[in-house]
Design a protein around this motif. Sequence first.
Motif, PDB file in Angstrom:
ATOM      1  N   PHE A 120       0.831  -1.359  -0.084  1.00 29.22           N
ATOM      2  CA  PHE A 120      -0.160  -0.031   0.117  1.00 29.22           C
ATOM      3  C   PHE A 120       0.735   1.259  -0.137  1.00 29.22           C
ATOM      4  N   PRO A 121       1.828   1.313   0.780  1.00 32.69           N
ATOM      5  CA  PRO A 121       2.801   2.641   0.445  1.00 32.69           C
ATOM      6  C   PRO A 121       3.394   3.126  -0.600  1.00 32.69           C
ATOM      7  N   GLY A 122       3.641   2.044  -1.571  1.00 34.67           N
ATOM      8  CA  GLY A 122       3.994   2.296  -2.968  1.00 34.67           C
ATOM      9  C   GLY A 122       2.853   2.601  -3.648  1.00 34.67           C
ATOM     10  N   ILE A 123       1.602   1.884  -3.249  1.00 36.51           N
ATOM     11  CA  ILE A 123       0.391   2.329  -4.416  1.00 36.51           C
ATOM     12  C   ILE A 123      -0.271   3.752  -4.233  1.00 36.51           C
ATOM     13  N   TYR A 153       2.464   6.996   5.155  1.00 37.41           N
ATOM     14  CA  TYR A 153       3.317   5.998   4.922  1.00 37.41           C
ATOM     15  C   TYR A 153       4.730   6.268   4.206  1.00 37.41           C
ATOM     16  N   MET A 154       5.274   7.594   4.217  1.00 44.13           N
ATOM     17  CA  MET A 154       6.366   7.942   3.547  1.00 44.13           C
ATOM     18  C   MET A 154       7.470   7.814   4.377  1.00 44.13           C
ATOM     19  N   ASP A 155       7.594   7.618   5.422  1.00 41.83           N
ATOM     20  CA  ASP A 155       8.796   7.694   6.111  1.00 41.83           C
ATOM     21  C   ASP A 155       9.717   6.585   5.634  1.00 41.83           C
ATOM     22  N   PRO A 156       9.425   5.367   5.117  1.00 43.07           N
ATOM     23  CA  PRO A 156      10.358   4.526   4.629  1.00 43.07           C
ATOM     24  C   PRO A 156      11.177   5.296   3.232  1.00 43.07           C
ATOM     25  N   THR A 165       6.571  -2.795  -1.589  1.00 42.70           N
ATOM     26  CA  THR A 165       6.426  -2.878  -0.275  1.00 42.70           C
ATOM     27  C   THR A 165       7.638  -1.916   0.361  1.00 42.70           C
ATOM     28  N   ALA A 166       7.225  -1.575   1.721  1.00 46.37           N
ATOM     29  CA  ALA A 166       8.203  -0.475   2.395  1.00 46.37           C
ATOM     30  C   ALA A 166       8.033  -0.855   3.927  1.00 46.37           C
ATOM     31  N   ARG A 167       9.376  -0.520   4.654  1.00 43.84           N
ATOM     32  CA  ARG A 167       9.481  -1.028   6.218  1.00 43.84           C
ATOM     33  C   ARG A 167       8.536  -0.030   6.810  1.00 43.84           C
TER      34      ARG A 167
END
Length: 543
Positions: free
Chosen positions: A293-296, A367-370, A390-392
């Motif tokens: 979802f963070p990349g979406i 969800y941008m912190d990674p 995906t992201a951490r």
Amino acid sequence: MKKYISVLALSACMFSSCSDFLDVRPEGSPVTNAYFTNDQQAIDAIDGLYAPVHQEKGFGRELFWEQGAACDIVWGRTRGYNTLATFDYTGDEDPIKGAFDMFYTNISRANWIIKQLLIKEKTTELTAVEKRSLGEAYFMRGMAHFWIAYRYGTDKQGVPFVRYEDFEGDYDNSIPPQLASVTDNYQAILDDMDKAIAYLPRFEEYSDDDKGRAHQAAAVAYKAKVCAYWATWNEEKWNDVIKLVNQLENEYGRDLAPTFAEVFSSEFADFWNKEYIWSIPSTGGSTGGGVEFPGIVLENKGWGIYNGWGQMKPTYDIYEEMAKDGAGNDRLVRSILEYNQEFEFFGETRRFFSVSDLEAGFQINKYMDPFKHQNADTEGYVNTNGNWPTARINFPLIRFAEMLLFRAEAYLMTNQAELAKADLNRIRVRSNLQPLDHTPTMADLYHERRCELAFEYTDHLFDLKRWHRSSNAEIKQIAEKELNSHPRIRKYEDRMNPESPFVIADYEDYKNKSKYEDYMMVFPYPSNQITKSNGKLKQNEGY
């Protein structure tokens, strides 16, 4: 925890021959006479329950498209199922049909695991791993059942459900009975969560490798959500919500994280703070896993640096609601990127603008912190594969702030406004917002729930739908207004200029929205399920 994420990233869903839960004759069934002979087989069976819900057809993306019918997000790119955003539901839209199949398949798989472990338990003491696995199966069956029940069930008719353990011998794979009311489904979910609690460990008892698995507090939290939704049909259930949230706080030590930002941190050290209850722990790098979802929601093509997909964007409506707490407040800035706002991206300080696809003028920032880190992909913060971004982040499905908001709502609905005020102010003060200085009403609850939980899988659209049936006239009116509104955006003269002038405008897609009616609270069943049930599955009223 890293081991748990790698399982989600690398394992294919087991029992791939299992068919649709409502199929009368399955295409195949697992071989049971050689299964559950050791702990690894139990672990593998349970991991097959976790994997599907983390993928794109689950919480990775598909379950979020329907939020376009509210006014918090717009679709960043044109889709082929605008009926999800206009209340002209058919039941055959790919996102909801896929989720329907996925959750029912997981119910079927969990049913089989429960049945087999209960059979073994009658003759042999289960190992610690097998007991935990049995608890996880009860939990995952209850979770999948919950997501089906509230989306398709009403007080007039429930959803199909059966427990394999209630039958002597193997279940015959006949169509499960449609329960009389969704409240019957809710009771069955509560029963499963109680059984899960009896077998599951507390979160603190897990090793680092197994953090992310189901645990007792997560089951208690789902019980609270079930009771909050049940209160739509029986307001006495608000008292149970209060008791269950008190239990989470007093017996399980759940609390708010010190800061709003910590909940969405990309550092492993922040993953398991006191606010955590249930999540999809995710990471990046070449072996990344979890939820994409963070990349979406990242800008499509990520300004030429990373393959974001740009598929969902905030509206001016949610920005305006958050800004009521003061321009540039902490929660607003951490949740939404607006034009000319500074942010870090792959080690570079940038000022936000957006040129991709359908215009909104904003991007989800939660969800941008990674993505802030230099060499974020090779350093393991975001996936090196931009086709699976995906992201951490410990992507929340339930966190304690939501539980406080349910308790505050319960207090308001039981005439205990001062207690509601205390819960609402805990959330506000944590984000450096001014505490409420008046007796709160459901309008305050609406504001806090909408702003605090924006862009999370807490289903704002269903909040509006259940509030539309509320006995509280104030929240009913608020819900009706948003349900019948078309989202607004910022339209910029020069989309590439962070300082460009703009106007407030209607979002350009899915403008022909039908007037909301209460039967739209639930979705229609997919047409293929109605057909193959041979009359045993009754379509929802109004469809």
